[in-house]
Scaffold this active site. Structure first.
Site, PDB file in Angstrom:
ATOM      1  N   GLY A   1       0.698  -5.131   1.002  1.00  0.00           N
ATOM      2  CA  GLY A   1      -0.462  -5.137   0.106  1.00  0.00           C
ATOM      3  C   GLY A   1      -0.110  -5.702  -1.262  1.00  0.00           C
ATOM      4  O   GLY A   1      -0.986  -6.238  -1.953  1.00  0.00           O
TER       5      GLY A   1
ATOM      6  N   GLU B   1       4.433  -5.505   7.171  1.00  0.00           N
ATOM      7  CA  GLU B   1       3.662  -4.440   7.826  1.00  0.00           C
ATOM      8  C   GLU B   1       4.038  -4.248   9.283  1.00  0.00           C
ATOM      9  O   GLU B   1       3.932  -3.153   9.821  1.00  0.00           O
ATOM     10  CB  GLU B   1       2.159  -4.744   7.721  1.00  0.00           C
ATOM     11  CG  GLU B   1       1.545  -4.491   6.353  1.00  0.00           C
ATOM     12  CD  GLU B   1       1.636  -5.686   5.409  1.00  0.00           C
ATOM     13  OE1 GLU B   1       2.464  -6.592   5.673  1.00  0.00           O
ATOM     14  OE2 GLU B   1       0.896  -5.712   4.424  1.00  0.00           O
TER      15      GLU B   1
ATOM     16  N   ALA C   1       0.859  -1.182   0.000  1.00  0.00           N
ATOM     17  CA  ALA C   1       0.000   0.000   0.000  1.00  0.00           C
ATOM     18  C   ALA C   1       0.897   1.234   0.000  1.00  0.00           C
ATOM     19  O   ALA C   1       2.049   1.166   0.412  1.00  0.00           O
ATOM     20  CB  ALA C   1      -0.884  -0.022   1.246  1.00  0.00           C
TER      21      ALA C   1
ATOM     22  N   GLU D   1      -0.261  -9.354  -0.768  1.00  0.00           N
ATOM     23  CA  GLU D   1      -1.677  -9.672  -0.514  1.00  0.00           C
ATOM     24  C   GLU D   1      -2.466  -9.649  -1.829  1.00  0.00           C
ATOM     25  O   GLU D   1      -3.360 -10.452  -2.055  1.00  0.00           O
ATOM     26  CB  GLU D   1      -2.269  -8.676   0.492  1.00  0.00           C
ATOM     27  CG  GLU D   1      -1.706  -8.870   1.897  1.00  0.00           C
ATOM     28  CD  GLU D   1      -2.143  -7.772   2.848  1.00  0.00           C
ATOM     29  OE1 GLU D   1      -1.701  -6.620   2.667  1.00  0.00           O
ATOM     30  OE2 GLU D   1      -2.941  -8.064   3.756  1.00  0.00           O
TER      31      GLU D   1
HETATM   32  C1  3H9 Z   1       0.663  -2.277   3.439  1.00  0.00           C
HETATM   33  O1  3H9 Z   1       0.829  -2.771   2.373  1.00  0.00           O
HETATM   34  C2  3H9 Z   1      -0.625  -2.357   4.204  1.00  0.00           C
HETATM   35  C3  3H9 Z   1      -1.605  -3.369   3.669  1.00  0.00           C
HETATM   36  O2  3H9 Z   1      -1.405  -4.614   4.249  1.00  0.00           O
HETATM   37  C4  3H9 Z   1      -3.012  -3.021   4.055  1.00  0.00           C
HETATM   38  C5  3H9 Z   1      -3.680  -1.924   3.390  1.00  0.00           C
HETATM   39  C6  3H9 Z   1      -5.136  -1.818   3.740  1.00  0.00           C
HETATM   40  N1  3H9 Z   1       4.586   3.502  -0.016  1.00  0.00           N
HETATM   41  O3  3H9 Z   1      13.194   1.847   0.089  1.00  0.00           O
HETATM   42  P1  3H9 Z   1      13.617   2.592  -1.144  1.00  0.00           P
HETATM   43  C7  3H9 Z   1       9.284   4.976  -1.504  1.00  0.00           C
HETATM   44  S1  3H9 Z   1       1.862  -1.365   4.184  1.00  0.00           S
HETATM   45  C8  3H9 Z   1       5.049   4.722  -0.328  1.00  0.00           C
HETATM   46  O4  3H9 Z   1      14.669   3.612  -1.029  1.00  0.00           O
HETATM   47  P2  3H9 Z   1      14.742   0.206  -2.290  1.00  0.00           P
HETATM   48  C9  3H9 Z   1      10.405   5.319  -0.547  1.00  0.00           C
HETATM   49  O5  3H9 Z   1       9.972   6.212   0.447  1.00  0.00           O
HETATM   50  C10 3H9 Z   1       3.215  -1.401   3.052  1.00  0.00           C
HETATM   51  N2  3H9 Z   1       6.332   4.968  -0.680  1.00  0.00           N
HETATM   52  O6  3H9 Z   1      13.980   1.592  -2.342  1.00  0.00           O
HETATM   53  C11 3H9 Z   1      11.429   5.941  -1.468  1.00  0.00           C
HETATM   54  O7  3H9 Z   1      11.002   7.259  -1.757  1.00  0.00           O
HETATM   55  P3  3H9 Z   1      12.082   8.404  -2.059  1.00  0.00           P
HETATM   56  C12 3H9 Z   1       3.959  -2.663   3.120  1.00  0.00           C
HETATM   57  C13 3H9 Z   1       7.157   3.930  -0.719  1.00  0.00           C
HETATM   58  O8  3H9 Z   1      14.949  -0.200  -3.693  1.00  0.00           O
HETATM   59  C14 3H9 Z   1      11.254   5.118  -2.756  1.00  0.00           C
HETATM   60  O9  3H9 Z   1       9.943   4.550  -2.678  1.00  0.00           O
HETATM   61  N3  3H9 Z   1       5.126  -2.590   2.297  1.00  0.00           N
HETATM   62  C15 3H9 Z   1       6.735   2.641  -0.398  1.00  0.00           C
HETATM   63  O10 3H9 Z   1      15.905   0.293  -1.359  1.00  0.00           O
HETATM   64  C16 3H9 Z   1      12.273   4.030  -2.911  1.00  0.00           C
HETATM   65  O11 3H9 Z   1      12.285   3.236  -1.728  1.00  0.00           O
HETATM   66  C17 3H9 Z   1       6.316  -2.251   2.789  1.00  0.00           C
HETATM   67  O12 3H9 Z   1       6.483  -2.017   3.963  1.00  0.00           O
HETATM   68  C18 3H9 Z   1       5.382   2.435  -0.041  1.00  0.00           C
HETATM   69  N4  3H9 Z   1       4.891   1.213   0.265  1.00  0.00           N
HETATM   70  O13 3H9 Z   1      13.730  -0.803  -1.608  1.00  0.00           O
HETATM   71  C19 3H9 Z   1       7.453  -2.186   1.795  1.00  0.00           C
HETATM   72  N5  3H9 Z   1       7.791   1.797  -0.521  1.00  0.00           N
HETATM   73  O14 3H9 Z   1      12.821   7.946  -3.258  1.00  0.00           O
HETATM   74  C20 3H9 Z   1       8.104  -0.845   1.863  1.00  0.00           C
HETATM   75  C21 3H9 Z   1       8.836   2.555  -0.917  1.00  0.00           C
HETATM   76  O15 3H9 Z   1      11.261   9.619  -2.239  1.00  0.00           O
HETATM   77  N6  3H9 Z   1       9.152  -0.671   0.902  1.00  0.00           N
HETATM   78  N7  3H9 Z   1       8.453   3.843  -1.035  1.00  0.00           N
HETATM   79  O16 3H9 Z   1      12.942   8.437  -0.809  1.00  0.00           O
HETATM   80  C22 3H9 Z   1      10.352  -1.281   0.946  1.00  0.00           C
HETATM   81  O17 3H9 Z   1      10.604  -2.119   1.780  1.00  0.00           O
HETATM   82  C23 3H9 Z   1      11.390  -0.875  -0.048  1.00  0.00           C
HETATM   83  O18 3H9 Z   1      11.028   0.389  -0.553  1.00  0.00           O
HETATM   84  C24 3H9 Z   1      11.586  -1.823  -1.251  1.00  0.00           C
HETATM   85  C25 3H9 Z   1      12.565  -1.166  -2.257  1.00  0.00           C
HETATM   86  C26 3H9 Z   1      12.178  -3.135  -0.740  1.00  0.00           C
HETATM   87  C27 3H9 Z   1      10.287  -2.093  -1.965  1.00  0.00           C
END
Ligand code: 3H9
Length: 684
Positions: free
Chosen positions: A102, A125, A63, A105
């Site tokens: 998400g 999460e 999400a 999911e």
């Molecule tokens: C969820 O899904 C809830 C659901 O269960 C329920 C809903 C009802 N959203 O980390 P990076 C941005 S909760 C918004 O440097 P990498 C990040 O801020 C979510 N922004 O890249 C950064 O921005 P900026 C569960 C996001 O290659 C840019 O993207 N998911 C999100 O080192 C690059 O990110 C997670 O917790 C997001 N979800 O790593 C996964 N994700 O360039 C969260 C990233 O402006 N994400 N951004 O600084 C990660 O773990 C890593 O970003 C990922 C890539 C491994 C994907």
């Protein structure tokens, strides 16, 4: 074509491709693009099956975290999940990069999942203080069973595709680089075989099985009480999975309970802090005056001076990413000992099954042992990690300047010395930078990059990017005593040392700090590190110094602030109590008796906030969130408080100002100003 989606048909297969950089998070643009694709193919009678695939570097990363707490805009994630799950045509999720939260999911409502071997899937999460609120707590246990689902969701760690296949989290592996073709041919096989539509929500056997072991959830909470302490999400995750079991086979009832628990977490201060922290950690690399036009210097080889615990740990960081290291020491004996420690660390990992014996040898082969500094002539970066004495550091840097090729970056791991003075010992102060690792350097994720008066932007950029590439979170600091993490936390130590002279015991202080959420209190920490090590030479006499005089060095010898039994179990020490009482008398400090936990926390932690405010005032730290990251990663400040600055914002800055005034500690000007203006340090 929509803003973030493109749609094409190959034979009977409709392909929905979503590309919403940087990570295909499931914000409104992405949701609309998915909706358009599925509506289009539902209406296209030539399409018999659908492949959902992402462009860019990853499948959906979850999400959109920045949408939490905002009013929902349709179609919401649940609308999209229903649309996919209820598709009359089978849907294959084609996964590369990371399918997280998400995103994973969403793949679970697809009827099949195929991934390339380099992909990872997971439900992280929990690290945002949330639970998987789009069916993850209901669908995952239906696939992997309750015990595995508990570990996967409360742990939050992404799982590699091969393991995910074994667990049933995906159905098939594609060839690397051939995901699209393989997913299309997978979809064709489903059609050809007339395979039934597989809906995870219909699979109840594993839940029914779990109904037999009623205690599983209470036992799990009990077993993990220590790891879950202070966090709100793990308990809610356990309850949501329990609801899946209790309500099975009624899937919707379980989903309703999951949503209730998710909304509670979304509104919790813990999750607010952890979501703030997620962005704070990613913000640290953004340096206002270093734009995209600033390049980096190549770092293909590294020299480390000093093969002690610190130098050895630093070395491992580079070996792990394949960068060869020349490890330099003054004597063969010290060198052998240091290399032996590195080898033992790797061999221990191998024993735990984390790497092969072959890999250990590959890593060790990247070390070139050296006596003296001459062997550092050709390396691109030297990190000095010898003991903290200015004269020694200056001598080393001056020699390095003469030995190393032009362009070599000279970095010091100093934790409190003046980097500018060290840089002045060289003819290349623009190439001198601080790279302050935290012990154990191969484990701790904080790297303070210290920017001297003359350090060039290119060198700073190189150190920051290099830090990230070895898995650290680099935080930039200007030069001052202790830089960011050690300076703010020294303020806590000063107060703790004074407080035990006034009535509260070391046990009282440690308990209050432990209950706040730290892994241990300051005196437990002192005993662990060793009182001879923490000794201060800037004061004539101190309690720890008096304990050392009695040969009480901490856990390692005769006890310290505590006594220890043969199993290192601590108990209050009458000897230490006497030492403290004698010292208080020597200082003429009256014992005013015990204090409440709240008063102890205020006494120890408000000064940390105050020091943080001073760091901002003096321009040492770029932003308040960097201070929080440094405290959390350098000192295990509990992440669910958001770090000292976010915590101060949460409890109210005026309260901190009043508290400091009451303690007779002058509040920083910036802190007072912000409190008066009703302003904050951080943005939630
Ligand atoms: C969820 O899904 C809830 C659901 O269960 C329920 C809903 C009802 N959203 O980390 P990076 C941005 S909760 C918004 O440097 P990498 C990040 O801020 C979510 N922004 O890249 C950064 O921005 P900026 C569960 C996001 O290659 C840019 O993207 N998911 C999100 O080192 C690059 O990110 C997670 O917790 C997001 N979800 O790593 C996964 N994700 O360039 C969260 C990233 O402006 N994400 N951004 O600084 C990660 O773990 C890593 O970003 C990922 C890539 C491994 C994907």
């Amino acid at each position: 074509m929509s803003e973030a989606g493109s749609y094409c048909v190959e034979g009977e297969i409709g392909i929905v491709t979503i590309d919403n950089p940087p990570v295909n998070s499931l914000g409104l643009r992405t949701r609309r693009a998915i909706q358009e694709g599925f509506n289009r193919f539902a209406a296209d009678s030539s399409v018999k099956a659908i492949v959902l695939i992402c462009g860019g570097r990853t499948f959906f990363a979850g999400a959109d975290i920045s949408e939490f707490g905002q009013p929902p805009v349709a179609p919401d994630l649940h609308d999209i999940l229903r649309l996919i799950e209820n598709s009359a045509k089978p849907v294959v999720a084609a996964i590369h990069g990371t399918a997280l939260g998400g995103g994973y999911e969403l793949s679970l409502v697809c009827h099949y999942r195929i991934a390339v071997p380099s992909a990872m899937v997971g439900l992280p999460e929990v690290s945002l203080g949330l639970l998987p609120g789009a069916g993850g707590t209901q669908r995952l246990p239906r696939i992997v069973g309750v015990p595995a689902a508990l570990d996967i969701i409360t742990g939050g760690k992404p799982i590699k595709a091969k393991k995910a296949l074994e667990l049933g989290m995906i159905d098939s592996l594609a060839d690397e680089g051939k995901l699209r073709e393989d997913a299309i041919s997978f979809a064709r096989h489903i059609l050809a075989d007339g395979k039934p539509m597989m809906r995870v929500s219909d699979r109840n056997e594993k839940l029914i099985e779990a109904k037999a072991s009623a205690d599983i959830f209470e036992e799990y909470l009990k077993r993990n009480a220590r790891a879950f302490r202070g966090f709100k999400a793990p308990g809610h995750i356990v309850r949501a999975i329990q609801a899946a079991v209790d309500t099975a086979p009624d899937f919707d009832a379980g989903m309703a309970r999951e949503m209730e628990l998710f909304l509670e977490l979304e509104a919790s201060p813990e999750s607010l802090a952890q979501r703030y922290y997620f962005f704070a950690e990613r913000e640290t690399v953004k340096v206002p005056d270093i734009g995209k036009d600033v390049g980096t210097l190549p770092v293909k080889s590294v020299g480390v001076i000093g093969a002690g615990t610190m130098g050895g740990g630093i070395t491992m960081n580079f070996l792990n990413v394949g960068i060869p290291v020349v490890l330099a020491e003054m004597s063969q004996e010290a060198l052998d000992r240091g290399i032996g420690i590195v080898r033992r660390n790797y061999e221990n990992s191998a024993k735990k099954g984390r790497m092969t014996a072959e890999r250990v040898e590959q890593l060790m082969a990247l070390i070139t042992p050296a006596i003296g500094l001459e062997a550092l002539r050709e390396v691109d970066l030297v990190i000095e990690a010898v003991f903290e004495q200015m004269s020694v550091k200056k001598e080393i840097f001056s020699k390095l300047d003469g030995i190393c090729k032009p362009g070599t970056i000279l970095a010091s791991n100093t934790s409190f010395l003046d980097l500018d003075e060290i840089a002045a010992a060289t003819g290349r102060p623009d190439h001198v930078v601080g790279m302050h690792f935290f012990s154990p350097a191969n484990v701790m994720r904080l790297l303070e990059v210290v920017r001297g008066e003359k350090t060039s932007k290119e060198v700073i950029n190189t150190a920051m990017k290099l830090g990230k590439s070895i898995g650290k979170v680099p935080v930039l600091s200007r030069v001052c005593w202790g830089f960011i993490a050690n300076r703010i936390m020294a303020a806590r130590a000063v107060q703790a040392n004074e407080l035990i002279l006034e009535g509260p015991t070391p046990q009282d202080v440690d308990k209050a700090i432990y209950d706040y959420g730290f892994a241990m209190g300051p005196f437990q920490m002192n005993d662990l590190v060793g009182l001879d090590v923490i000794g201060r030479d800037d004061v004539e006499r101190s309690v720890s110094g008096d304990l050392v005089k009695l040969d009480r060095l901490g856990q390692k010898k005769n006890g310290g602030y505590y006594d220890y039994d043969e199993n290192r179990k601590a108990s209050p020490s009458p000897v230490a109590a006497q030492v403290i009482a004698d010292f208080a008398q020597y200082k003429g400090i009256e014992n005013k008796g015990p204090q409440s936990d709240e008063a102890i926390v205020a006494r120890l932690l408000y000064p940390v906030v105050n020091e943080g405010a001073k760091l901002l005032e003096e321009g040492i730290a770029i932003r308040a969130s960097d201070i929080d990251v440094a405290a959390i990663l350098g000192y295990n400040w509990p992440v669910y408080t958001g770090g000292p600055m976010f915590w101060a914002d949460t409890i109210g800055l005026q309260k901190v100002v009043d508290g400091l005034n009451a303690l007779g500690i002058p509040p920083a000007t910036l802190l007072v100003e912000k409190a008066q203006n009703g302003d904050r340090f951080t943005t939630p």
